[in-house]
Enzyme design. Structure first.
Site, PDB file in Angstrom:
ATOM      1  CE1 TYR A 136      56.790  37.164  43.797  1.00 46.73           C
ATOM      2  CE2 TYR A 136      55.041  38.541  42.928  1.00 46.73           C
ATOM      3  CZ  TYR A 136      56.319  38.033  42.837  1.00 46.73           C
ATOM      4  OH  TYR A 136      57.121  38.409  41.787  1.00 46.73           O
TER       5      TYR A 136
ATOM      6  CD  GLN B 242      63.378  34.734  40.907  1.00 48.53           C
ATOM      7  OE1 GLN B 242      62.738  34.074  40.091  1.00 48.53           O
ATOM      8  NE2 GLN B 242      63.829  35.952  40.654  1.00 48.53           N
TER       9      GLN B 242
ATOM     10  CG  ASN C  79      55.336  37.356  36.284  1.00 46.33           C
ATOM     11  OD1 ASN C  79      55.336  36.278  36.874  1.00 46.33           O
ATOM     12  ND2 ASN C  79      56.450  38.013  36.028  1.00 46.33           N
TER      13      ASN C  79
ATOM     14  CB  SER D 226      42.739  42.702  36.513  1.00 47.03           C
ATOM     15  OG  SER D 226      41.779  43.227  37.388  1.00 47.03           O
TER      16      SER D 226
ATOM     17  CD  GLN E 176      39.958  45.910  36.523  1.00 49.99           C
ATOM     18  OE1 GLN E 176      40.583  44.864  36.400  1.00 49.99           O
ATOM     19  NE2 GLN E 176      40.067  46.665  37.606  1.00 49.99           N
TER      20      GLN E 176
ATOM     21  CG  HIS F  20      45.056  46.435  36.457  1.00 49.98           C
ATOM     22  ND1 HIS F  20      45.928  46.491  37.506  1.00 49.98           N
ATOM     23  CD2 HIS F  20      43.846  46.685  36.980  1.00 49.98           C
ATOM     24  CE1 HIS F  20      45.266  46.777  38.624  1.00 49.98           C
ATOM     25  NE2 HIS F  20      44.001  46.900  38.328  1.00 49.98           N
TER      26      HIS F  20
ATOM     27  CD  GLU G 262      39.873  40.434  39.353  1.00 56.62           C
ATOM     28  OE1 GLU G 262      40.754  40.597  40.220  1.00 56.62           O
ATOM     29  OE2 GLU G 262      40.068  40.667  38.140  1.00 56.62           O
ATOM     30  CG  HIS G 263      36.913  43.804  39.841  1.00 56.66           C
ATOM     31  ND1 HIS G 263      38.020  43.435  39.090  1.00 56.66           N
ATOM     32  CD2 HIS G 263      37.370  44.044  41.090  1.00 56.66           C
ATOM     33  CE1 HIS G 263      39.088  43.447  39.863  1.00 56.66           C
ATOM     34  NE2 HIS G 263      38.730  43.813  41.082  1.00 56.66           N
TER      35      HIS G 263
ATOM     36  CG  ASP H 271      40.717  47.872  42.809  1.00 59.10           C
ATOM     37  OD1 ASP H 271      40.255  46.732  43.004  1.00 59.10           O
ATOM     38  OD2 ASP H 271      40.954  48.328  41.676  1.00 59.10           O
TER      39      ASP H 271
ATOM     40  CG  HIS I  50      38.058   0.619  59.260  1.00 56.98           C
ATOM     41  ND1 HIS I  50      39.172   0.272  58.540  1.00 56.98           N
ATOM     42  CD2 HIS I  50      37.981   1.984  59.208  1.00 56.98           C
ATOM     43  CE1 HIS I  50      39.739   1.363  58.062  1.00 56.98           C
ATOM     44  NE2 HIS I  50      39.044   2.414  58.458  1.00 56.98           N
TER      45      HIS I  50
END
Length: 427
Positions: free
Chosen positions: A120, A182, A205, A228, A250, A253, A318-319, A352, A411
């Site tokens: 995606y 979708q 999103n 982010s 950042q 974003h 994250e960063h 990035d 078993h």
């Protein structure tokens, strides 16, 4: 950005937002409709949410035409980025392994690439060719044979040329103009046009995130990515205007993005605060960045560098940029971060787009237990057991005993049946 002095026992409080009940119900409805009505549901939702109703299939002609609409300079930049990212990810490739015991048994692990993956790529009002590279390249290195790319259409019903060129350069020919929940549903369950995949990766999103969460289990997903975030650990050895620029990288974003500075210097904190305010005024996306800084921008001032490192590990960002003297010497003390950028010239933008490591990273503190997207995410592993007769006869009694310890008589008998049969053969 608000400056906060924090004590040694300061604890970070994080809240993870997985969407409202209304958003969750909307996503469930969209997925249900796509499962029932396939292409017609996808087209209907595309018209509703994106305002267009294009042919969802991107043709070979569209892929080829993209090259003529983007300056040749960008073609070369994309190609160089591909080489850097590919080189890095090839070092992650895992292969099958086997070993033999003295009793003649053979054990091992068979590594197999996934058959199909859906990627995606966010779109609509913006273009993210870097997302194409970061998701497709590790899949290619892993050996995935079928890679499907989906992205929301622009207002003219197409996809951004940069996204199409990135896909074409990587040999991805199955590309669809569809986005939102979708598109995730179509990838997970299939429609008349698009066959289902085994795994879905790529950011989006809140509706995309919720949809990925909803289909997980029917297919695999990479992660539930939140907004982010960047944390900069700085001692004042890198100029305030550079640190401010990194924080704003950042903030532009998303209004939900977070930018945090952790420093043992109050004087430096004030310098950065002033620089952020100054640079905000000149940003093209200043409205977004300003809201992000206002709501989620923080400067934490600690007593010393050791306490600053503790705060960083609590944040598990994250960063993480380590902008200090001798930054590499601190690497061993950093326990939790998706990507770690060491030194003045390792601004987050380098990672990035171009350096090579993947920019699909764990967010919202999940770097405590999660890793960046990598080649292993596109492979699965099968255990291999080829037990020898000698090993079986030596251990069958122990195995049967273990089975009965757990109350699983069948078993135990499965083992003993072979032992009895083997005994009959030897008479």
């Amino acid at each position: 950005m608000k400056i906060t002095k924090i004590s040694k026992n300061f604890k970070i409080k994080r809240s993870i937002d997985y969407g409202t009940d209304e958003q969750k119900n909307t996503v469930k409805h969209i997925i249900s409709e796509v499962r029932k009505n396939g292409d017609s549901a996808v087209k209907s939702f595309t018209k509703q949410f994106d305002g267009v109703n294009p042919n969802p299939v991107v043709s070979k002609e569209e892929l080829a035409a993209a090259y003529s609409t983007l300056d040749v300079h960008y073609h070369q930049v994309i190609r160089e980025a591909i080489e850097n990212i590919k080189e890095y990810h090839e070092r992650q490739l895992q292969t099958s392994w086997f070993y033999h015991r003295n009793d003649g048994s053979m054990l091992g692990q068979k590594v197999t690439a996934l058959d199909s993956v859906g990627v995606y790529v966010p779109g609509g009002t913006a273009a993210y060719p870097s997302t194409v590279l970061m998701n497709v390249i590790p899949a290619l290195v892993a050996g995935v044979e079928r890679i499907v790319l989906v992205s929301p259409p622009t207002r003219d019903g197409g996809l951004a040329p940069s996204v199409l060129i990135a896909a074409a350069e990587l040999g991805v020919s199955e590309v669809y103009k569809m986005g939102g929940a979708q598109a995730i549903a179509a990838l997970a369950y299939g429609t008349e046009t698009i066959a289902s995949v085994d795994k879905i990766t790529g950011p989006g999103n809140i509706y995309v995130a919720l949809a990925k969460r909803e289909v997980f289990g029917h297919v695999d997903i990479d992660m539930i990515a939140g907004p982010s975030e960047i944390v900069v650990l700085a001692d004042g050895s890198v100029a305030a205007h550079e640190i401010a620029a990194d924080l704003l990288s950042q903030a532009e974003h998303d209004i939900l993005a977070s930018s945090i500075l952790v420093t043992p210097s109050e004087a430096f904190a004030k310098e950065v605060q002033t620089e952020v305010d100054k640079q905000l005024k000149a940003l093209p996306r200043k409205d977004i960045a300003a809201k992000s800084i206002e709501n989620n921008g923080h400067i934490y001032v600690t007593e010393n560098l050791e306490e600053a490192i503790d705060v960083v590990n609590q944040l598990a960002p994250e960063h993480l940029e380590v902008m200090t003297k001798h930054s590499q010497s601190l690497l061993g003390k950093i326990k939790h971060a998706g990507a770690i950028f060491l030194g003045r010239y390792s601004t987050e933008s380098v990672g990035d787009y171009f350096a090579g490591p993947n920019h699909v990273l764990p967010t919202n503190g999940t770097a405590r237990f999660s890793s960046p997207l990598n080649v292993a995410d596109f492979q699965k592993r099968s255990s291999i057991i080829a037990y020898s007769k000698k090993a079986f006869l030596e251990n069958s009694g122990k195995i049967a005993s273990f089975a009965r310890l757990e109350g699983l008589e069948a078993h135990a008998r499965a083992v003993e049946a072979r032992k009895q049969e083997d005994g009959n053969e030897n008479r």
